[in-house]
Design an enzyme around this catalytic site. Structure first.
Site, PDB file in Angstrom:
ATOM      1  N   SER A  66       0.857  -1.181   0.000  1.00 25.05           N
ATOM      2  CA  SER A  66       0.000   0.000   0.000  1.00 25.05           C
ATOM      3  C   SER A  66       0.898   1.238   0.000  1.00 25.05           C
ATOM      4  CB  SER A  66      -0.953  -0.026   1.203  1.00 25.05           C
ATOM      5  OG  SER A  66      -1.855   1.052   1.164  1.00 25.05           O
ATOM      6  N   HIS A 104      -2.667  -0.828  -3.454  1.00 30.48           N
ATOM      7  CA  HIS A 104      -3.844   0.009  -3.244  1.00 30.48           C
ATOM      8  C   HIS A 104      -3.788   1.249  -4.132  1.00 30.48           C
ATOM      9  CE1 HIS A 104      -4.539  -1.753   1.057  1.00 30.48           C
ATOM     10  NE2 HIS A 104      -4.961  -2.553   0.099  1.00 30.48           N
ATOM     11  N   ASP A 124      -4.951  -4.593   5.737  1.00 24.82           N
ATOM     12  CA  ASP A 124      -5.250  -5.436   4.587  1.00 24.82           C
ATOM     13  C   ASP A 124      -4.042  -6.310   4.274  1.00 24.82           C
ATOM     14  OD1 ASP A 124      -6.653  -6.456   2.414  1.00 24.82           O
ATOM     15  OD2 ASP A 124      -6.016  -4.850   1.070  1.00 24.82           O
TER      16      ASP A 124
END
Length: 208
Positions: free
Chosen positions: A28, A55, A148
């Site tokens: 991310s 992401h 995540d």
């Protein structure tokens, strides 16, 4: 725990497996730079497929495949629904879709709701890839500012896959690797240069 891929394993450290068929990777915040460092220097003859979720804002066109194809010796493309996963290719999840691996080792895309506020979700990729590949999957989780990927990495481990996490001390944002380590201790916690060596070792002993 932060030992290079070629170092002799301790009694409590799982050896690098043979027969790996694919590597799934999530990142991310800070992930573009981390992935470039991870993949730079991989040889053109690298055989394992690499499947990455980074992401991305849902309202933007992704240029990841273009950016990485200009800097790497690998084939790079955005994953497409129904496409069989091919050796020696780096795939990126498209924005606004969850990327899943089907049991026949092809891709599918989903518009299901965000997971950890993200779509694509690293958890969705890792959990589906764990079902598709089982112990022949290796998974890595890098820098990021959410949890995540932690559950997905644990799912890979539960099915016998090999797991690795970027050393939180090196990560631009340590939230993601710390969450993964807290949920289920991975097989390796390594800086990016050692994770790249690990990729080379996994490829050397792969089933491709």
């Amino acid at each position: 725990m932060s030992t290079a891929a070629g170092d002799a394993p301790s009694l409590f450290q799982r050896p690098v497996p043979s027969g790996t068929a694919a590597v799934a990777i999530g990142a991310s915040a800070g992930g573009v730079d981390a992935l470039l460092q991870l993949f730079s220097g991989l040889p053109p003859q690298f055989r394992l497929p690499l499947v990455a979720v980074l992401h991305l804002p849902e309202d933007r066109h992704s240029r990841l495949a273009d950016v990485f194809s200009q800097r790497l010796a690998l084939q790079v493309r955005e994953a497409r629904s129904g496409e069989p996963i091919q050796p020696g290719t780096l795939y990126f999840a498209p924005p606004s879709y969850h990327l899943q691996v089907e049991p026949d080792q092809s891709f599918s895309l989903s518009c299901d709701g965000p997971v950890h506020f993200s779509r694509p979700s690293i958890d969705v990729l890792l959990e589906s890839a764990a079902h598709a590949y089982g112990r022949r999957l290796a998974a890595m989780l890098l820098t990021g500012a959410s949890a995540d990927g932690a559950a997905g990495l644990a799912a890979v481990a539960a099915r016998g896959g090999f797991t690795a996490v970027q050393d939180p001390a090196e990560a631009r944002i340590d939230t993601m690797p710390e969450a993964a380590i807290a949920l289920r201790r991975p097989d390796r916690v390594l800086p990016l240069r050692a994770l790249r060596q690990l990729l080379v070792e996994l490829d050397r002993t792969s089933s491709c």
